[in-house]
Design an enzyme around this catalytic site. Structure first.
Site, PDB file in Angstrom:
ATOM      1  N   CYS A 266       0.784  -1.239   0.036  1.00 61.76           N
ATOM      2  CA  CYS A 266       0.023   0.198  -0.077  1.00 61.76           C
ATOM      3  C   CYS A 266       0.793   1.107  -0.032  1.00 61.76           C
ATOM      4  CB  CYS A 266      -0.922   0.052   1.156  1.00 61.76           C
ATOM      5  SG  CYS A 266      -2.218  -1.232   1.069  1.00 61.76           S
TER       6      CYS A 266
HETATM    7  C1  UDX Z   1      -0.994   0.232   5.635  1.00 61.25           C
HETATM    8  C2  UDX Z   1      -1.998   1.297   6.271  1.00 61.25           C
HETATM    9  O1  UDX Z   1      -1.531   0.877   7.785  1.00 61.25           O
HETATM   10  C3  UDX Z   1      -3.305   0.699   6.293  1.00 61.25           C
HETATM   11  O2  UDX Z   1      -4.013   1.789   6.900  1.00 61.25           O
HETATM   12  C4  UDX Z   1      -3.663   0.779   4.820  1.00 61.25           C
HETATM   13  O3  UDX Z   1      -4.964   0.319   4.586  1.00 61.25           O
HETATM   14  C5  UDX Z   1      -2.857  -0.189   3.964  1.00 61.25           C
HETATM   15  O4  UDX Z   1      -1.397   0.142   4.384  1.00 61.25           O
HETATM   16  P1  UDX Z   1       0.197  -2.233   5.901  1.00 61.25           P
HETATM   17  O5  UDX Z   1       0.719  -1.969   4.552  1.00 61.25           O
HETATM   18  O6  UDX Z   1      -0.457  -3.511   6.208  1.00 61.25           O
HETATM   19  O7  UDX Z   1      -1.119  -1.056   6.165  1.00 61.25           O
HETATM   20  O8  UDX Z   1       1.339  -1.988   7.091  1.00 61.25           O
HETATM   21  P2  UDX Z   1       1.605  -1.189   8.183  1.00 61.25           P
HETATM   22  O9  UDX Z   1       1.432  -1.984   9.357  1.00 61.25           O
HETATM   23  O10 UDX Z   1       1.073   0.084   8.155  1.00 61.25           O
HETATM   24  O11 UDX Z   1       3.145  -1.032   7.774  1.00 61.25           O
HETATM   25  C6  UDX Z   1       3.558  -0.587   6.626  1.00 61.25           C
HETATM   26  C7  UDX Z   1       5.113  -0.476   6.544  1.00 61.25           C
HETATM   27  O12 UDX Z   1       5.592   0.667   7.254  1.00 61.25           O
HETATM   28  C8  UDX Z   1       5.649  -1.610   6.805  1.00 61.25           C
HETATM   29  O13 UDX Z   1       6.804  -2.080   5.842  1.00 61.25           O
HETATM   30  C9  UDX Z   1       6.474  -1.484   8.236  1.00 61.25           C
HETATM   31  O14 UDX Z   1       7.355  -2.067   8.606  1.00 61.25           O
HETATM   32  C10 UDX Z   1       6.723  -0.046   8.252  1.00 61.25           C
HETATM   33  N1  UDX Z   1       6.493   0.681   9.343  1.00 61.25           N
HETATM   34  C11 UDX Z   1       5.192   0.771  10.113  1.00 61.25           C
HETATM   35  C12 UDX Z   1       7.826   1.364   9.929  1.00 61.25           C
HETATM   36  O15 UDX Z   1       8.907   1.234   9.210  1.00 61.25           O
HETATM   37  N2  UDX Z   1       7.726   2.196  11.240  1.00 61.25           N
HETATM   38  C13 UDX Z   1       6.475   2.075  11.937  1.00 61.25           C
HETATM   39  O16 UDX Z   1       6.681   2.790  12.949  1.00 61.25           O
HETATM   40  C14 UDX Z   1       5.544   1.590  11.307  1.00 61.25           C
END
Ligand code: UDX
Length: 417
Positions: A266
């Site tokens: 996403c």
């Molecule tokens: C995300 C959004 O959170 C969600 O609302 C949307 O509908 C789809 O995209 P998702 O891709 O499942 O969801 O993962 P998410 O848990 O949000 O993490 C996204 C990325 O950010 C991951 O690679 C994660 O490791 C990274 N991340 C997240 C960080 O590097 N640091 C953080 O503090 C949080």
């Protein structure tokens, strides 16, 4: 309520199952006959915590069924959700062909239907798409007028992979972008069992909310990664900084975990699409968002640079712990582990990788590295270890001087954020 959901991918199936669990009668539609068969047997075609259990219960209780026939499904539905995919095109813009095809099929089905029905787009589409592209298709195919003979809404989803069902059932907010009050009232009825604030907006504001939310979350991550890089240089623990900064309620601690940057299906896709749309269609220069992507691209392989400051990679053996784009999934789309392994190989290092879920997927991209069947085996006889994805089971090795059951690395320290 009687609801149809067009597209049984990730968002479609989770929404369908969750809504059926709240007592609605849901019909899923998909062109893939295999998927339809599986769903009707109560088997989930995707892995998501708690989904199969709830799906098979809904099938048994006859609250949910699947079909390949859109007209049949919509015949007695009061509400139709569009939940098909919106992948990226080569140029970064959104490929709307699946959404447009689904909309066309719904329009044709509406032509056959006497009763009023609300068409709701849940797929992530750029602001103004529903109004300017989807409504004209619906009107053309059905021969009816939107806002009079059928309703239209936009209802974005904010589901995180791995906890999507929980996110659907306990959302921070439910956003209803409505063409008119009647459409919004019918969609709101769907969520009457939910204990979450409902915010009603225009359709294009709801579309914008989705992109703005993902962009802000991605911005927080690139921001803390930039701070983290400075912290590394100065010997400061970025997590201590994030914990303290995050105590300010205006800032909030969430999404301030520094690491190898964001991946997944996403954030990278939505940000690129948002930027492309802003430049091409809205004559804007979204400089901040472009930097968010740039910081993220650099961040992915920063870990290798840090390791190179300690050892010469040529001829060494390096373990990589964590291959999925985040913990709790086998998804490796845009995972930082992909370029990290590539860079290690190009520097002449031998790689041993481990991930609790994602090894089979990574084998398709990097078939020529070694895969270990435990973290312990992955670090055995290696010179250094990079922890790329913060799976809880790596906590025990996540110490400044990397040890695993008392064993030290041959040359380098273990590196993680
Ligand atoms: C995300 C959004 O959170 C969600 O609302 C949307 O509908 C789809 O995209 P998702 O891709 O499942 O969801 O993962 P998410 O848990 O949000 O993490 C996204 C990325 O950010 C991951 O690679 C994660 O490791 C990274 N991340 C997240 C960080 O590097 N640091 C953080 O503090 C949080």
């Amino acid at each position: 309520m009687k609801i149809s959901i067009i597209g049984t991918g990730y968002v479609g199936l989770v929404s369908a199952t969750a809504l059926a669990s709240k007592g609605h009668k849901v019909t899923c539609v998909d062109i893939d006959e295999d998927k339809v068969k599986k769903i009707n047997q109560g088997t989930s075609p995707i892995h998501e915590e708690g989904l199969e259990e709830l799906l098979s219960k809904a099938i048994q209780e006859k609250k949910l069924k699947a079909t390949t026939n859109t007209t049949e499904a919509i015949k007695d539905s009061e509400l139709v959700f569009i939940t098909v995919g919106t992948p990226s095109k080569e140029n970064g813009r959104v490929d709307l062909s699946y959404v447009e095809k689904a909309t066309r099929d719904i329009g044709k089905a509406l032509k056959e239907k006497k009763e009023y029905c609300v068409v709701t787009c849940k797929s992530t589409v750029p602001p103004t798409t529903t109004q300017e592209k989807l409504i004209p298709i619906l009107e053309e195919e059905s021969g009816r007028k939107a806002g009079e003979e059928f309703g239209v809404c936009m209802n974005p989803e904010f589901l995180r992979e791995g906890i999507a069902l929980k996110d659907f059932l306990n959302p921070d907010r439910i956003v209803i972008g409505e063409l008119d009050e009647k459409s919004g009232n019918i969609l709101e009825k769907t969520y009457r069992e939910f204990d979450s604030p409902i915010l009603r907006t225009s359709i294009k504001a709801a579309e914008m909310v989705k992109y703005a939310s993902n962009s802000l979350l991605a911005t927080k991550i690139s921001f803390i990664n930039e701070i983290g890089n400075m912290c590394k240089e100065l010997g400061i623990d970025v997590y201590e900084v994030a914990d303290t900064v995050g105590k300010d309620h205006r800032i909030n601690r969430d999404f301030l975990n520094a690491g190898c940057g964001f991946g997944g299906s996403c954030f990278p896709k939505d940000l690129r699409a948002f930027i492309s749309e802003a430049k091409k269609e809205w004559k804007q220069e979204p400089k901040l968002l472009e930097s968010v992507i740039e910081v993220n691209l650099d961040q992915k392989t920063k870990l290798v640079g840090l390791l190179e400051e300690k050892i010469n990679l040529e001829g060494t053996k390096v373990s990589v712990l964590g291959l999925a784009f985040k913990p709790g999934t086998d998804d490796i789309r845009n995972s930082p582990a992909i370029p990290i392994i590539k860079k290690l190989k190009s520097k002449g290092a031998e790689v041993v990788a481990y991930d609790p879920e994602a090894m089979e997927n990574m084998k398709k991209i990097h078939p020529d590295i070694e895969y270990a069947d435990s973290p312990k085996k992955a670090v055995q006889d290696t010179d250094a270890c990079l922890i790329v994805t913060d799976w809880p089971e790596f906590q025990e090795v996540n110490t400044p001087k990397l040890t695993l059951e008392g064993r030290r690395m041959n040359k380098g320290e273990g590196i993680c954020w």
